[in-house]
Design a protein around this motif. Sequence first.
Motif, PDB file in Angstrom:
ATOM      1  N   GLU A  39     -17.656 -16.128 -29.288  1.00  0.00           N
ATOM      2  CA  GLU A  39     -17.118 -14.815 -28.929  1.00  0.00           C
ATOM      3  C   GLU A  39     -16.556 -14.845 -27.516  1.00  0.00           C
ATOM      4  O   GLU A  39     -17.106 -15.511 -26.638  1.00  0.00           O
ATOM      5  CB  GLU A  39     -18.206 -13.748 -29.002  1.00  0.00           C
ATOM      6  N   GLN A  45      -8.746 -12.400 -28.772  1.00  0.00           N
ATOM      7  CA  GLN A  45      -9.531 -12.865 -29.903  1.00  0.00           C
ATOM      8  C   GLN A  45     -10.197 -11.695 -30.629  1.00  0.00           C
ATOM      9  O   GLN A  45     -10.854 -10.867 -29.997  1.00  0.00           O
ATOM     10  CB  GLN A  45     -10.581 -13.834 -29.360  1.00  0.00           C
ATOM     11  N   SER A  47     -13.006  -9.682 -32.686  1.00  0.00           N
ATOM     12  CA  SER A  47     -14.468  -9.803 -32.621  1.00  0.00           C
ATOM     13  C   SER A  47     -15.007 -10.356 -33.935  1.00  0.00           C
ATOM     14  O   SER A  47     -14.496 -10.051 -35.019  1.00  0.00           O
ATOM     15  CB  SER A  47     -15.117  -8.453 -32.308  1.00  0.00           C
ATOM     16  N   GLY A  48     -16.041 -11.161 -33.803  1.00  0.00           N
ATOM     17  CA  GLY A  48     -16.692 -11.711 -34.992  1.00  0.00           C
ATOM     18  C   GLY A  48     -17.268 -10.618 -35.872  1.00  0.00           C
ATOM     19  O   GLY A  48     -17.241 -10.726 -37.096  1.00  0.00           O
ATOM     20  N   ASP A  49     -17.793  -9.551 -35.272  1.00  0.00           N
ATOM     21  CA  ASP A  49     -18.361  -8.453 -36.060  1.00  0.00           C
ATOM     22  C   ASP A  49     -17.293  -7.794 -36.930  1.00  0.00           C
ATOM     23  O   ASP A  49     -17.547  -7.463 -38.097  1.00  0.00           O
ATOM     24  CB  ASP A  49     -19.008  -7.408 -35.146  1.00  0.00           C
ATOM     25  N   SER A  64     -21.214 -17.373 -39.116  1.00  0.00           N
ATOM     26  CA  SER A  64     -20.897 -17.585 -37.707  1.00  0.00           C
ATOM     27  C   SER A  64     -21.644 -18.823 -37.224  1.00  0.00           C
ATOM     28  O   SER A  64     -22.872 -18.889 -37.314  1.00  0.00           O
ATOM     29  CB  SER A  64     -21.311 -16.366 -36.885  1.00  0.00           C
TER      30      SER A  64
END
Length: 141
Positions: A39, A45, A47-49, A64
């Motif tokens: 992250e 970029q 967000s992974g969420d 992840s």
Amino acid sequence: MSHPIQLDALYFVAPQLTESDLASLKAQGFERVINNRPEGESDDQPSGDNLRATAESLGMEYVSNPINLAALSQDQVDCQGRALLEEKKTLAFCRTGTRSSVLWVLLENAKGGSYEELVGQVSGKGFDLSRCVAAMAPLVK
């Protein structure tokens, strides 16, 4: 998103994905997405969420496994391997696809594949792993 690059029958790599890429990947038959990017590596970029929520809303598995090559460990390789135990069409991504390719090389090498041949195969797909050799060396079988 650029076109996913196939490394074996079910494992593909790509540079950074966006939420809008995920529907296209689902339409191409991808069942799992593995995020190998930590992250906050760059301001633009996603967000992974948000990626996880979108992938799961589409019925895709989301994993992840953030990789920093300076701290690459067997635990991270093992995490990637566990994610791949159930055979599913998988897209692994990071900023350029290189770290996801490194993990594939190490996993295939642990299964008995020739390290040199695997690196050559990935290099032939456009990934220069030369800057990754020092990080990979302690994990090569």
